[in-house]
Design a protein around this motif. Structure first.
Motif, PDB file in Angstrom:
ATOM      1  N   ALA A 276       0.719  -1.512  -0.322  1.00 33.95           N
ATOM      2  CA  ALA A 276      -0.115  -0.118   0.038  1.00 33.95           C
ATOM      3  C   ALA A 276       0.819   1.434   0.296  1.00 33.95           C
ATOM      4  CB  ALA A 276      -0.809   0.020   0.837  1.00 33.95           C
ATOM      5  N   ASP A 277      -0.262   2.481   0.265  1.00 33.73           N
ATOM      6  CA  ASP A 277       0.878   3.894  -0.302  1.00 33.73           C
ATOM      7  C   ASP A 277      -0.005   4.437   1.304  1.00 33.73           C
ATOM      8  OD1 ASP A 277      -0.605   4.788  -1.426  1.00 33.73           O
ATOM      9  OD2 ASP A 277       0.974   4.856  -2.894  1.00 33.73           O
ATOM     10  N   GLY A 278       0.800   6.038   1.340  1.00 36.11           N
ATOM     11  CA  GLY A 278       0.358   6.736   2.830  1.00 36.11           C
ATOM     12  C   GLY A 278      -1.411   7.414   1.852  1.00 36.11           C
ATOM     13  N   ALA A 279      -1.356   7.040   0.009  1.00 31.60           N
ATOM     14  CA  ALA A 279      -2.281   8.068  -0.124  1.00 31.60           C
ATOM     15  C   ALA A 279      -3.648   6.662  -0.075  1.00 31.60           C
ATOM     16  CB  ALA A 279      -2.449   7.806  -2.054  1.00 31.60           C
TER      17      ALA A 279
ATOM     18  N   VAL B 244      -2.421  15.310   9.758  1.00 29.92           N
ATOM     19  CA  VAL B 244      -2.418  13.890   9.340  1.00 29.92           C
ATOM     20  C   VAL B 244      -1.097  13.922   8.683  1.00 29.92           C
ATOM     21  CG1 VAL B 244      -3.380  11.793   8.818  1.00 29.92           C
ATOM     22  CG2 VAL B 244      -4.589  13.290  10.051  1.00 29.92           C
ATOM     23  N   THR B 245      -0.238  12.979   9.154  1.00 30.97           N
ATOM     24  CA  THR B 245       0.944  12.369   8.211  1.00 30.97           C
ATOM     25  C   THR B 245       0.612  11.336   7.733  1.00 30.97           C
ATOM     26  OG1 THR B 245       2.179  13.963   9.290  1.00 30.97           O
ATOM     27  CG2 THR B 245       3.578  12.328   7.852  1.00 30.97           C
ATOM     28  N   ALA B 246       0.435  10.630   6.666  1.00 29.90           N
ATOM     29  CA  ALA B 246       0.626   9.281   5.288  1.00 29.90           C
ATOM     30  C   ALA B 246       1.857   8.904   5.534  1.00 29.90           C
ATOM     31  CB  ALA B 246      -0.589   9.183   5.036  1.00 29.90           C
ATOM     32  N   VAL B 247       2.414   8.382   5.723  1.00 33.19           N
ATOM     33  CA  VAL B 247       4.130   8.206   5.030  1.00 33.19           C
ATOM     34  C   VAL B 247       4.621   7.108   3.844  1.00 33.19           C
ATOM     35  CG1 VAL B 247       5.094   8.484   7.513  1.00 33.19           C
ATOM     36  CG2 VAL B 247       4.521   6.240   6.712  1.00 33.19           C
TER      37      VAL B 247
ATOM     38  N   GLY C 112       4.973   3.523  -2.647  1.00 29.12           N
ATOM     39  CA  GLY C 112       4.443   4.816  -2.292  1.00 29.12           C
ATOM     40  C   GLY C 112       5.589   5.899  -3.897  1.00 29.12           C
ATOM     41  N   ASP C 113       6.122   7.387  -3.331  1.00 28.95           N
ATOM     42  CA  ASP C 113       7.309   8.411  -3.971  1.00 28.95           C
ATOM     43  C   ASP C 113       7.751   7.732  -2.782  1.00 28.95           C
ATOM     44  OD1 ASP C 113       5.468   9.173  -5.083  1.00 28.95           O
ATOM     45  OD2 ASP C 113       4.490  10.695  -3.971  1.00 28.95           O
ATOM     46  N   SER C 114       8.166   6.822  -1.983  1.00 26.70           N
ATOM     47  CA  SER C 114       9.958   6.643  -1.783  1.00 26.70           C
ATOM     48  C   SER C 114      10.726   5.619  -2.247  1.00 26.70           C
ATOM     49  CB  SER C 114       9.453   5.400  -0.372  1.00 26.70           C
ATOM     50  OG  SER C 114       8.869   6.857   1.013  1.00 26.70           O
ATOM     51  N   ASP C 115      11.926   5.858  -1.620  1.00 28.62           N
ATOM     52  CA  ASP C 115      13.111   5.191  -3.308  1.00 28.62           C
ATOM     53  C   ASP C 115      12.701   3.894  -3.111  1.00 28.62           C
ATOM     54  OD1 ASP C 115      13.699   7.624  -4.118  1.00 28.62           O
ATOM     55  OD2 ASP C 115      15.193   8.425  -2.324  1.00 28.62           O
ATOM     56  N   ARG C 116      13.163   3.118  -4.177  1.00 28.32           N
ATOM     57  CA  ARG C 116      13.787   1.693  -3.445  1.00 28.32           C
ATOM     58  C   ARG C 116      15.704   1.877  -2.495  1.00 28.32           C
ATOM     59  NH1 ARG C 116      11.042  -1.970  -8.198  1.00 28.32           N
ATOM     60  NH2 ARG C 116       8.931  -0.571  -8.232  1.00 28.32           N
TER      61      ARG C 116
ATOM     62  N   ALA D  19     -13.032   5.477  -5.965  1.00 33.64           N
ATOM     63  CA  ALA D  19     -11.884   5.964  -6.022  1.00 33.64           C
ATOM     64  C   ALA D  19     -10.375   5.603  -5.208  1.00 33.64           C
ATOM     65  CB  ALA D  19     -12.055   6.757  -4.873  1.00 33.64           C
ATOM     66  N   ASP D  20     -11.111   4.229  -4.083  1.00 33.06           N
ATOM     67  CA  ASP D  20     -10.291   3.714  -3.047  1.00 33.06           C
ATOM     68  C   ASP D  20      -9.423   2.638  -4.018  1.00 33.06           C
ATOM     69  OD1 ASP D  20     -10.256   4.767  -0.760  1.00 33.06           O
ATOM     70  OD2 ASP D  20     -11.745   3.883  -0.472  1.00 33.06           O
ATOM     71  N   ALA D  21     -10.162   1.784  -5.375  1.00 30.97           N
ATOM     72  CA  ALA D  21      -9.760   1.227  -6.137  1.00 30.97           C
ATOM     73  C   ALA D  21      -8.391   1.279  -6.983  1.00 30.97           C
ATOM     74  CB  ALA D  21     -10.725   0.538  -7.265  1.00 30.97           C
ATOM     75  N   VAL D  22      -8.305   3.002  -7.257  1.00 28.81           N
ATOM     76  CA  VAL D  22      -7.993   3.697  -8.177  1.00 28.81           C
ATOM     77  C   VAL D  22      -6.459   3.956  -7.242  1.00 28.81           C
ATOM     78  CG1 VAL D  22      -7.136   6.266  -9.145  1.00 28.81           C
ATOM     79  CG2 VAL D  22      -9.573   4.320 -10.099  1.00 28.81           C
ATOM     80  N   LEU D  23      -6.642   4.170  -6.158  1.00 25.21           N
ATOM     81  CA  LEU D  23      -5.612   4.520  -5.073  1.00 25.21           C
ATOM     82  C   LEU D  23      -4.838   3.060  -4.789  1.00 25.21           C
ATOM     83  CD1 LEU D  23      -7.125   6.697  -2.345  1.00 25.21           C
ATOM     84  CD2 LEU D  23      -5.713   7.604  -4.691  1.00 25.21           C
TER      85      LEU D  23
END
Length: 234
Positions: free
Chosen positions: A9-12, A29-32, A38-42, A137-141
């Motif tokens: 998953a990811d923060g979104a 709220v901070t969603a890491v 997500g947008d974090s590096d591998r 909308a959640d399925a897209v995320l």
């Protein structure tokens, strides 16, 4: 407040809860995005300790609440003493995966782990039949998170979590475990009872599976609203 997602998953994907938190007001709220999500590096290393160290480096200490779901719950448990939030909430945390780790069964399972994990995933899908799926909308995320997820980590993460279960000990901070109908796969009922006897608050939400708010955001919100909003609940 901070939210820590599960594997793949990811923060979104927290939208079902973050929208309700924003509507309630008075909350930041901070969603890491964990490494490799997500947008974090591998990364080269995907272990509970590495994820937890990232969390400690990313989040400030002393937040009101930190929430972890599934893998995020395991990561939070490793980091919570250093983060020292006022409270912690664990949604189906991966404290004790229902996977063999010892003896012949353990050797056989991990020797053919991709097959075993695929069978476990199919069994999970079977158990989830008839439950509502995510909104469009959640399925897209969810699909976007899956596309960005470093799938190469999956086996390593499952192995690490299975072989390093959370300790049976009092919570480092006031903590609540919220369990779905699917919770025995990640936290056996007997272990939950032992943790409750040691001071953990344990709640159960019936009618929803491991994905909680993706299946029923209203029911999930009703179950955790007081934990997330604290004194702001009226």
């Amino acid at each position: 407040m901070a939210l820590v997602h599960g594997l793949g998953a990811d923060g979104a994907t927290w939208r079902g809860l973050t929208d309700r938190l924003v509507a309630a007001g008075g909350v930041t709220v901070t969603a890491v995005d964990l490494r490799g999500h997500g947008d974090s590096d591998r990364a080269e290393e995907y272990s509970l300790r590495a994820f937890a160290d990232d969390l400690v480096e990313t989040l400030p200490a002393g937040l009101d609440v930190v929430v972890g779901h599934s893998l995020g719950g395991s990561v939070l448990e490793c980091a919570v003493a250093r983060l020292a939030p006022a409270s912690a909430v664990y949604l189906d945390p991966g404290f004790r995966l229902g996977l063999p780790t010892e003896g012949i069964a353990g050797r056989l399972f991990w020797g053919t782990a991709p097959v075993g994990l695929a069978v476990a995933a199919l069994a999970q899908e079977w158990r989830s039949r008839g439950r509502p799926g995510p909104s469009p909308a959640d399925a897209v995320l969810r699909d976007a998170a899956a596309a960005r997820f470093d799938r190469g980590m999956a086996l390593r993460v499952f192995r690490d979590v299975a072989h390093h279960p959370a300790p049976i000990a009092p919570p480092a901070v006031p903590s609540t475990i919220v369990l779905s109908d699917d919770s025995p796969a990640v936290l056996p009922d007997a272990t939950a009872a032992r943790l409750e006897a040691l001071g953990w608050d344990v709640r159960r939400v019936t009618g929803v599976g491991h994905d909680f708010w993706l299946q029923d955001a209203d029911t999930t919100w009703a179950a955790v609203r007081d934990l997330l909003l604290g004194d702001r609940v009226r």
